[in-house]
Design an enzyme around this catalytic site. Structure first.
Site, mmCIF file in Angstrom:
data_model
loop_
_atom_site.group_PDB
_atom_site.id
_atom_site.type_symbol
_atom_site.label_atom_id
_atom_site.label_comp_id
_atom_site.label_asym_id
_atom_site.label_seq_id
_atom_site.Cartn_x
_atom_site.Cartn_y
_atom_site.Cartn_z
ATOM 1 N N ASP A 65 0.856 -1.185 0.000
ATOM 2 C CA ASP A 65 0.000 0.000 0.000
ATOM 3 C C ASP A 65 0.894 1.239 0.000
ATOM 4 O OD1 ASP A 65 -1.837 2.038 0.443
ATOM 5 O OD2 ASP A 65 -3.043 0.844 1.833
ATOM 6 N N ARG A 67 -0.116 4.373 -0.677
ATOM 7 C CA ARG A 67 -0.910 5.600 -0.597
ATOM 8 C C ARG A 67 -0.431 6.522 0.523
ATOM 9 N NH1 ARG A 67 -6.748 2.765 -0.461
ATOM 10 N NH2 ARG A 67 -5.516 1.363 0.870
#
Length: 258
Positions: free
Chosen positions: A173, A175
């Site tokens: 991930d 982000r």
């Protein structure tokens, strides 16, 4: 520098705000009235878009002139829909929604993102106050659309969503919520309730000093097309599972065998 009509500058002057972030800046444009169809009802939201900039200028004409020399259509820019009195309301629902080109636009059943997008908007309207942040640089958990396509190919060859990203050299991930949180702080300093199943989003808000009063889970219906994706979110990405509607009857024979 090109001369701009004084009326144009006047119309834009109070609609663009500058958020200084160290040596960089975030320009936020809005509010813009955006009537949106939710289940046949027209709901009035206030829409804002923001742009990251390496250089800052207080001169609006200079900013506009710079924009006209850059092909911004090639970039990803994020935005936010605001409903109600975000600044003064005692309670506000917030959704950080990662763009999902395949579900939000095409309606793919490989994930539940499109359902989460529409449902979170409905919940925000139902609560009376809140905001949906549509994060355009979060496609594929931050790896981009082309890389997401490669990850999908790997998933069709047996890899789960986590391993597909890792095998391509990305983080599970990638982000970052920093920009969205900076924009959120310009709208609200009171506590917020986050619509999410992902504890990382809550942690990002708390780490940034944003008070969080609660969390609302949001799962779409599981199906034969997305049940492995949803279970991987829980088993490997740490997502909370209290309202996931899943059943063995949705699983294919091949999936049961894994």
């Amino acid at each position: 520098m090109k001369a701009y009509d004084a009326e144009v500058i006047s119309a834009l002057r109070d609609k663009i705000r500058l958020i200084q972030t160290g040596n960089k800046a975030i320009y936020v444009a809005g509010p813009i009235k955006l009537p949106i169809d939710l289940d046949g009802k027209t709901i009035a939201f206030s829409w804002y878009a923001w742009l990251n900039a390496d250089e800052t200028t207080p001169d609006l004409a200079c900013l506009i002139e710079r924009l006209s020399r850059v092909n911004l259509a090639e970039w990803q820019q994020s935005s936010v829909l605001v409903y109600g009195d975000m600044q003064r309301a005692e309670q506000a629902l917030i959704r950080f929604h990662s763009i999902c080109h395949t579900r939000d636009i095409f309606g793919s059943k490989r994930c539940d993102c499109g359902y989460q997008l529409k449902q979170s908007m409905k919940q925000i309207v139902g609560s009376g106050n809140g905001a949906l942040f549509y994060l355009a640089n979060h496609e594929g958990r931050g790896i981009g659309l082309f890389s997401k396509a490669l990850a999908y190919i790997l998933q069709e060859n047996g890899y789960d969503t986590v391993d597909a990203n890792l095998k391509l050299g990305f983080a599970d991930d990638a982000r970052d919520y920093g920009d969205a949180i900076e924009v959120l702080k310009t709208f609200r300093t009171k506590p917020v309730t986050l619509i999410t199943n992902n504890p990382r989003k809550v942690e990002a808000l708390v780490k940034a000093g944003m008070p969080v009063s609660g969390r609302v889970p949001l799962w779409g219906e599981a199906s034969e097309y997305n049940v492995r994706y949803l279970k991987t979110k829980i088993a490997r990405s740490g997502h909370m599972s209290e309202r996931l509607h899943s059943s063995e009857r949705w699983m294919s024979h091949d999936e049961r065998a894994r």
